[in-house]
Design a protein around this motif. Structure first.
Motif, PDB file in Angstrom:
ATOM      1  N   LYS A  54       0.799  -1.165   0.085  1.00 32.22           N
ATOM      2  CA  LYS A  54      -0.094   0.014  -0.138  1.00 32.22           C
ATOM      3  C   LYS A  54       0.834   1.254   0.000  1.00 32.22           C
ATOM      4  O   LYS A  54       0.670   2.093  -0.854  1.00 32.22           O
ATOM      5  N   TYR A  55       1.778   1.327   0.801  1.00 37.32           N
ATOM      6  CA  TYR A  55       2.778   2.347   0.987  1.00 37.32           C
ATOM      7  C   TYR A  55       3.340   2.758  -0.428  1.00 37.32           C
ATOM      8  O   TYR A  55       3.356   3.696  -0.916  1.00 37.32           O
ATOM      9  N   CYS A  56       3.967   1.456  -1.045  1.00 37.16           N
ATOM     10  CA  CYS A  56       4.817   1.880  -2.272  1.00 37.16           C
ATOM     11  C   CYS A  56       3.956   2.141  -3.298  1.00 37.16           C
ATOM     12  O   CYS A  56       4.308   3.064  -4.010  1.00 37.16           O
ATOM     13  N   THR A  57       2.797   1.532  -3.570  1.00 34.49           N
ATOM     14  CA  THR A  57       2.011   2.077  -4.524  1.00 34.49           C
ATOM     15  C   THR A  57       1.336   3.161  -4.460  1.00 34.49           C
ATOM     16  O   THR A  57       1.171   4.033  -5.446  1.00 34.49           O
ATOM     17  N   GLU A  58       1.032   3.786  -3.240  1.00 36.47           N
ATOM     18  CA  GLU A  58       0.546   5.003  -3.122  1.00 36.47           C
ATOM     19  C   GLU A  58       1.599   6.055  -3.407  1.00 36.47           C
ATOM     20  O   GLU A  58       0.988   7.161  -3.849  1.00 36.47           O
ATOM     21  N   LEU A  59       2.710   5.708  -3.036  1.00 36.00           N
ATOM     22  CA  LEU A  59       3.701   6.776  -3.146  1.00 36.00           C
ATOM     23  C   LEU A  59       4.001   7.056  -4.686  1.00 36.00           C
ATOM     24  O   LEU A  59       4.076   8.153  -5.248  1.00 36.00           O
ATOM     25  N   ILE A  60       3.941   5.802  -5.379  1.00 32.38           N
ATOM     26  CA  ILE A  60       4.162   6.048  -6.995  1.00 32.38           C
ATOM     27  C   ILE A  60       2.889   6.658  -7.573  1.00 32.38           C
ATOM     28  O   ILE A  60       3.171   7.461  -8.556  1.00 32.38           O
ATOM     29  N   GLU A  61       1.727   6.322  -7.272  1.00 38.35           N
ATOM     30  CA  GLU A  61       0.411   6.922  -7.546  1.00 38.35           C
ATOM     31  C   GLU A  61       0.470   8.570  -7.572  1.00 38.35           C
ATOM     32  O   GLU A  61       0.337   9.280  -8.346  1.00 38.35           O
ATOM     33  N   GLU A  62       1.219   8.854  -6.253  1.00 40.42           N
ATOM     34  CA  GLU A  62       1.147  10.315  -6.048  1.00 40.42           C
ATOM     35  C   GLU A  62       2.153  11.171  -6.846  1.00 40.42           C
ATOM     36  O   GLU A  62       2.054  12.387  -7.340  1.00 40.42           O
ATOM     37  N   SER A  63       3.344  10.388  -7.066  1.00 45.11           N
ATOM     38  CA  SER A  63       4.622  10.692  -7.883  1.00 45.11           C
ATOM     39  C   SER A  63       4.198  10.861  -9.259  1.00 45.11           C
ATOM     40  O   SER A  63       4.548  11.752 -10.065  1.00 45.11           O
TER      41      SER A  63
END
Length: 201
Positions: free
Chosen positions: A185-194
């Motif tokens: 969740k952390y990794c995918t959300e960071l990439i989504e935001e970026s």
């Protein structure tokens, strides 16, 4: 090559490519691709440049890093290999963009060797983040990579134990969730935001 015997591996690939060309046969084992992976991993500037040119193929670097790049038509392996070359050339910002896109593409669209390649993408993202002193973010991607390889690619896992040791200290363990879904969740959300994009489930 996996044992870092680069000179020997390069010689074998060059001989094979010569024989294929002389026999006018197809490169059905993707030897050219492997050859350029080896060149990249020598970390010699001239070799990295040759590898980067090969992995870009018909694309320009701007094609890959642009906000308008088509994530459906440029595959995750291409993004990842270009991103790795850029990391080795100390172009951290563009490397991070390419590796984020690689992670996204592999996560959403790839089935073949998905865990192995996602492990690479996560590891290379972590390495860039460490260079940028974004340690907290890097720990999550290291944990993601470790999870990908621990069962699915033990050779790669063992080869990268030094990197994974970073997240084995008591201090870091206390900050990283044990549940993989929380790391995911952390990794995918960071990439989504970026990237301003949503992961396809």
């Amino acid at each position: 090559w996996l044992n870092q015997e680069f000179d020997k591996s390069i010689d074998i690939c060059e001989e094979a490519l010569y024989l294929i060309k002389r026999a006018e046969q197809d490169d059905k084992y993707d030897i050219r691709h492997t050859y350029h992976l080896i060149l990249r991993d020598t970390r010699v500037t001239e070799n990295i440049d040759k590898a980067l040119e090969f992995f870009l193929s018909t694309h320009t670097l701007n094609d890959l890093i642009s906000n308008d790049s088509d994530l459906n038509n440029i595959n995750g392996v291409t993004y990842g290999n270009v991103g790795r070359c850029l990391l080795l050339k100390d172009d951290y910002q563009n490397s991070l963009i390419c590796n984020f896109k690689s992670f996204y593409s592999l996560y959403c669209f790839t089935k073949y060797q998905r865990k192995i390649n996602l492990g690479y993408a996560a590891l290379w993202i972590a390495e860039v983040l460490i260079k940028q002193e974004e340690y907290e973010k890097a720990y999550y991607f290291l944990a993601f990579s470790k999870d990908c390889w621990y069962e699915h690619a033990p050779v790669l896992y063992n080869q990268n134990l030094e990197s994974f040791d970073i997240i084995e200290s008591d201090d870091v363990k206390a900050r990283i969730p044990k549940d993989f879904w929380k790391i995911d969740k952390y990794c995918t959300e960071l990439i989504e935001e970026s990237l301003n994009i949503k992961f396809k489930q």
